[in-house]
Enzyme design. Structure first.
Site, PDB file in Angstrom:
ATOM      1  N   ASN A 111     -36.282  91.582  28.353  1.00  0.00           N
ATOM      2  CA  ASN A 111     -35.214  91.601  27.354  1.00  0.00           C
ATOM      3  C   ASN A 111     -35.379  92.847  26.494  1.00  0.00           C
ATOM      4  O   ASN A 111     -36.465  93.415  26.413  1.00  0.00           O
ATOM      5  CB  ASN A 111     -35.319  90.345  26.478  1.00  0.00           C
ATOM      6  CG  ASN A 111     -34.196  90.270  25.454  1.00  0.00           C
ATOM      7  OD1 ASN A 111     -33.027  90.552  25.778  1.00  0.00           O
ATOM      8  ND2 ASN A 111     -34.515  89.899  24.231  1.00  0.00           N
ATOM      9  N   HIS A 113     -34.716  94.152  22.515  1.00  0.00           N
ATOM     10  CA  HIS A 113     -34.426  93.666  21.158  1.00  0.00           C
ATOM     11  C   HIS A 113     -34.247  94.885  20.251  1.00  0.00           C
ATOM     12  O   HIS A 113     -35.044  95.825  20.316  1.00  0.00           O
ATOM     13  CB  HIS A 113     -35.589  92.794  20.681  1.00  0.00           C
ATOM     14  CG  HIS A 113     -35.315  92.151  19.367  1.00  0.00           C
ATOM     15  ND1 HIS A 113     -34.506  91.050  19.239  1.00  0.00           N
ATOM     16  CD2 HIS A 113     -35.702  92.479  18.102  1.00  0.00           C
ATOM     17  CE1 HIS A 113     -34.419  90.711  17.964  1.00  0.00           C
ATOM     18  NE2 HIS A 113     -35.142  91.564  17.252  1.00  0.00           N
TER      19      HIS A 113
END
Ligand code: GRF
Length: 210
Positions: A111, A113
Site C-alpha cells: 500500500n 500512504h
C-alpha cells in the site's frame, strides 16, 4: 530473479498512482511484471478508465453486490485466481482488505500512504485528513510511505519512504500535490525492486529493520 509479478491494482479514486505504475512498466523501468487486473469498489473510479485505455481487465466489485461479506471475499479471491494474480498493489483503495485476502496473499500486498508512517496513519487517516493533520501538527516534513499490508491499518513493514518539506504557506491541498508527486516516484520504485529481488518480502525481518 524472483517469479514474475502478476499484479492486481486495487483503486477507488483518480488512479494517478495506477497510471504512474503503468508508465513505469511501459518505459521498461519495471521489468518482470504485468498488471493483469484492476479492481475497484467505485464505478466512477478514474482507475476504470485507465484500465480500459490500457486494455487491462477491470472489475467493479462491492459488498453490496453479494449476499454476505463471505460471498464477496470468495468472489474477489476467485477473480484474483482467474487472472493468476500473485501480487496486490493498493493504490488509493478506500476499503479495508479482509484478513482472508491478506492471509492468502501474505507478504504479497503493498500500500502507499501519503505521510511518513508510523506518523499520521491508522484508522480514519486517509485522503485530505492526513494532510490536514500534518499541517495542524506544524511538522516541518511530510512525505509518502510504501508498506506491506498486514491485518492492521498502516502497520506493516515499511519498504520505502521519501520526505518532502512542509512550507509555512502550504495548505492541505498544496501539500497533497507535493506528496502525490513523491508517491508517483516511490511506488514504481518499490515494485521495480521487488520484481528484481532487491526487496525480499518473504524473509523474516529483524525488529526495526526496513
Ligand atoms: C494517494 O494519496 C495514496 O497515498 C492514497 O490514496 C491516494 C490515491 O491517489 N492511499 P490516486 O487515486 O492514485 O490518484
Amino acid at each position: 530473479m524472483p517469479a514474475k509479478l502478476n499484479i492486481a491494482v486495487f483503486a477507488s479514486g483518480k488512479g494517478s498512482n495506477f497510471q504512474a505504475i503503468i508508465d513505469a512498466l511501459q518505459h521498461g523501468f519495471i521489468r518482470n511484471t504485468t498488471i493483469v487486473l484492476a479492481i475497484t469498489n467505485n464505478s466512477n473510479a478514474g482507475a476504470l478508465a485507465i484500465a480500459r485505455t490500457h486494455h487491462i481487465p477491470a472489475l467493479h466489485l462491492t459488498n453490496g453486490q453479494y449476499a454476505s461479506d463471505d460471498a464477496f471475499n470468495k468472489a474477489l479471491l476467485q477473480a484474483l485466481d482467474n487472472h493468476h494474480v500473485n501480487f496486490i498493489v493498493l493504490a488509493g483503495y478506500m476499503k479495508k482488505i479482509d484478513p482472508v485476502i491478506i492471509r492468502k496473499y501474505k507478504n504479497r500486498v503493498i500500500n502507499i500512504h501519503p505521510a511518513l508512517l508510523p506518523a499520521f496513519g491508522g484508522k480514519g487517516m486517509y485522503g485530505m485528513r492526513v494532510h490536514e493533520a500534518v499541517i495542524a501538527s506544524k511538522d516541518a516534513v511530510s512525505g509518502a510511505t510504501v508498506h506491506l499490508v498486514d491485518e492492521e491499518y498502516d502497520r506493516g513493514r515499511i519498504l520505502l519512504q521519501q520526505s518532502v518539506p512542509v512550507d509555512p504557506t502550504d495548505t492541505p491541498e498544496t501539500l497533497a500535490a507535493k506528496v502525490l508527486e513523491i508517491e508517483h516516484r516511490i511506488y514504481p520504485e518499490v515494485i521495480r525492486r521487488i520484481a528484481e529481488g532487491q526487496i525480499v518480502l518473504d524473509e523474516e525481518q529483524p525488529a526495526g529493520a526496513n
